[in-house]
Design a protein around this motif. Structure first.
Motif, PDB file in Angstrom:
ATOM      1  N   SER A 120       0.819  -1.211   0.000  1.00  0.00           N
ATOM      2  CA  SER A 120       0.000   0.000   0.000  1.00  0.00           C
ATOM      3  C   SER A 120       0.859   1.270   0.000  1.00  0.00           C
ATOM      4  CB  SER A 120      -0.941   0.001   1.203  1.00  0.00           C
ATOM      5  OG  SER A 120      -0.154  -0.064   2.379  1.00  0.00           O
ATOM      6  N   ASP A 121       2.206   1.108  -0.072  1.00  0.00           N
ATOM      7  CA  ASP A 121       3.060   2.304  -0.079  1.00  0.00           C
ATOM      8  C   ASP A 121       3.018   2.958  -1.469  1.00  0.00           C
ATOM      9  OD1 ASP A 121       6.044   1.297  -1.420  1.00  0.00           O
ATOM     10  OD2 ASP A 121       4.533  -0.194  -0.837  1.00  0.00           O
ATOM     11  N   THR A 132      -5.707  -1.719  -3.218  1.00  0.00           N
ATOM     12  CA  THR A 132      -4.921  -2.344  -2.149  1.00  0.00           C
ATOM     13  C   THR A 132      -5.780  -3.364  -1.415  1.00  0.00           C
ATOM     14  OG1 THR A 132      -5.465  -0.451  -0.766  1.00  0.00           O
ATOM     15  CG2 THR A 132      -3.294  -0.469  -1.786  1.00  0.00           C
ATOM     16  N   TYR A 160      -5.150   0.406  -9.632  1.00  0.00           N
ATOM     17  CA  TYR A 160      -4.474  -0.220  -8.501  1.00  0.00           C
ATOM     18  C   TYR A 160      -5.426  -0.256  -7.311  1.00  0.00           C
ATOM     19  CZ  TYR A 160      -0.261  -1.326  -5.715  1.00  0.00           C
ATOM     20  OH  TYR A 160       0.690  -1.936  -4.940  1.00  0.00           O
ATOM     21  N   ILE A 188       2.813   1.666  -5.644  1.00  0.00           N
ATOM     22  CA  ILE A 188       1.675   2.037  -6.496  1.00  0.00           C
ATOM     23  C   ILE A 188       2.177   2.778  -7.734  1.00  0.00           C
ATOM     24  CG2 ILE A 188      -0.434   3.449  -6.605  1.00  0.00           C
ATOM     25  CD1 ILE A 188      -0.822   2.866  -3.607  1.00  0.00           C
TER      26      ILE A 188
END
Lengths: 98, 380
Positions: B85-86, B103, B101, B90
């Motif tokens: 999720s950083d 998460t 994208y 992404i």
């Protein structure tokens, strides 16, 4: 391209603001078609703000000239470059340039 | 068909459930390599839902492969669904061509609404892009065959002895509005026309073919320049689109008599190059054809001897600009032509074309380029 029309007595002055070339010719053609429907007995085509005319632009001018067969058409304030183009293409024998 | 790539079977099932109403079949893969195999095995994969962290071959490696794959594969959109999720991950995935994208874990709303909607959008926009590409390819193929047709219509110079002819033609978009034709009127008498229909591309190309066939019809009836040009104008009135016209030069060589009788209809003046490179511009001109009811035509006869060369060209040549935007101009062209005055006539055009390309700084032109040179071959 902006085209301005000014009534001058019984004549109509058409002032082109910009070059009459491939980029503007579609606008010029349709504007001139609309202006021609006013059936003015005399048109002054004012080239004060025109720097150059290319081959596409010439086509639009000749087409207008031909469509207004019954009216008098006078080209005014034509710069040297455009005047030379009219000479080379022999359109000076068709257009009346002041 | 939708390909779901995730090393967890449960995740794959959840995503399949989320997308069940889109009307697609599903195939699964547990890592990047299996995903590649599935794409290769099924031509109709419409979209890939891709996990990133997987054993053996991860999602980034799959994206890497996808980016280098043939265009049909590159067009398949990829929606990433990853626990990463950083922002760096992404960004990286999107930069590598991912369409969207998500998460992990996906919320109920995401599974019910967001994922199916975004997947649907991705499939639709990819289908639109694909159909546009196929359409463009089809158009290009048709233009290419039109170009072959147009090229095949150009005269074969070898057939016109004792007139020597060389020309180069570079239409700017496969098909062009410039044309050139020769017609034998007698053993030593040959008619020549060069023309330029306003505009370029397919429409101008079709118009130029029409003018060529009219030329062939008229020259067989009466080859005199003023008569033929007048006829051509009459036939073309009202045929072109409004404001369009044709310029050109038409002439008749009489090689026995050593003369050229010609008339110019609104076209750049041809040059007569004397032995050694002295240039004479043949300035007589008349109106272009196709708009005016009555055209001005000036027919002239000049001497055309064994040591002279006639140079004809279209305005694409003189209006060619250098990288600074300055046009070659007729004067510049004339200098260039004169500098090659000593060249062998049979290879002269190619040399001049090379000079024009050198001036322009590229082989890609904005207008059609046609350059023709004629000379007498009586002595050879």
């Amino acid at each position: 391209m902006k085209i301005e029309t000014i009534q001058e007595g019984e004549g109509l002055r058409i002032v082109f603001h910009g070059n009459i070339d491939l980029a503007s010719v579609d606008d010029v053609r349709s504007e001139l078609m609309g202006i021609g429907e006013r059936n003015s007995p005399k048109y002054f085509l004012d080239f004060q703000k025109v720097d150059f005319v290319d081959s596409a632009g010439l086509g639009a001018l000749v087409t207008f000239h031909r469509a207004q067969g019954g009216s008098e058409i006078v080209f005014q304030n034509v710069n040297e470059r455009v005047r030379k183009l009219f000479q080379i293409t022999r359109l000076d024998s068709v257009f009346s340039v002041e | 068909m939708i390909l779901i790539v995730d090393d967890e079977a449960l995740n794959r099932k959840v995503i399949q459930w989320s997308l069940k109403d889109l009307g697609h079949e599903f195939v699964h893969a547990a890592n990047g390599q299996e995903a590649i195999d599935q794409v290769k095995a099924h031509e109709n994969v419409a979209l890939v839902v891709l996990d990133l962290m997987m054993p053996e071959m991860d999602g980034f490696a799959f994206l890497e492969w996808h980016r280098e794959a043939p265009v049909e594969v590159r067009e398949v959109p990829i929606v990433v669904n990853s626990a990463l999720s950083d922002m760096d991950s992404i960004k990286r995935a999107l930069k590598m061509g991912a369409y969207d994208y998500f998460t992990k874990p996906l919320s109920g709303d995401a599974l019910e609404v967001l994922l199916p909607t975004k997947v649907q959008n991705a499939i639709q926009s990819a289908a639109a892009a694909r159909s546009l590409r196929l359409h463009a390819e089809e158009m290009h193929a048709e233009l290419a065959s039109a170009m072959r047709f147009q090229t095949s219509m150009l005269p074969k110079a070898v057939d016109f002895a004792p007139l020597g002819v060389e020309y180069v033609y570079r239409p700017c978009s496969l098909v062009g509005g410039d044309f050139f034709d020769l017609y034998r009127l007698g053993e030593n008498v040959i008619g020549l026309i060069i023309g330029d229909v306003t505009g370029h591309g397919l429409k101008a190309g079709m118009m130029s073919l029409m003018v060529r066939s009219l030329f062939r019809e008229f020259i067989a009836r009466d080859a005199r320049p003023a008569v033929l040009i007048e006829e051509l104008n009459r036939a073309l009135l009202g045929v072109f689109d409004v404001g369009h016209y044709i310029t050109g030069v038409y002439g008749v060589f009489d090689i026995e008599a050593g003369t050229l009788r010609f008339a110019n209809f609104g076209h750049p003046s041809p040059y007569l190059m004397k032995n050694g490179g002295a240039m004479e511009s043949l300035e007589k001109r008349g109106h272009f054809l196709g708009i005016l009811d009555n055209v001005l035509i000036e027919e002239t006869e000049i001497a055309f001897g064994e040591h002279e060369r006639l140079v004809l060209y279209t305005d694409g040549v003189t209006e060619t600009a250098n990288p600074d935007g300055e046009e070659l101009t007729p004067e510049g062209f004339s200098k260039l032509v004169a500098a090659r005055g000593g060249d062998d006539p049979a290879t002269w055009c190619r040399g001049v074309l090379g000079d024009i390309i050198g001036f322009h700084g590229s082989e890609e032109f904005n207008d059609d380029i046609l350059l023709v040179s004629c000379w007498t071959r009586k002595s050879s």
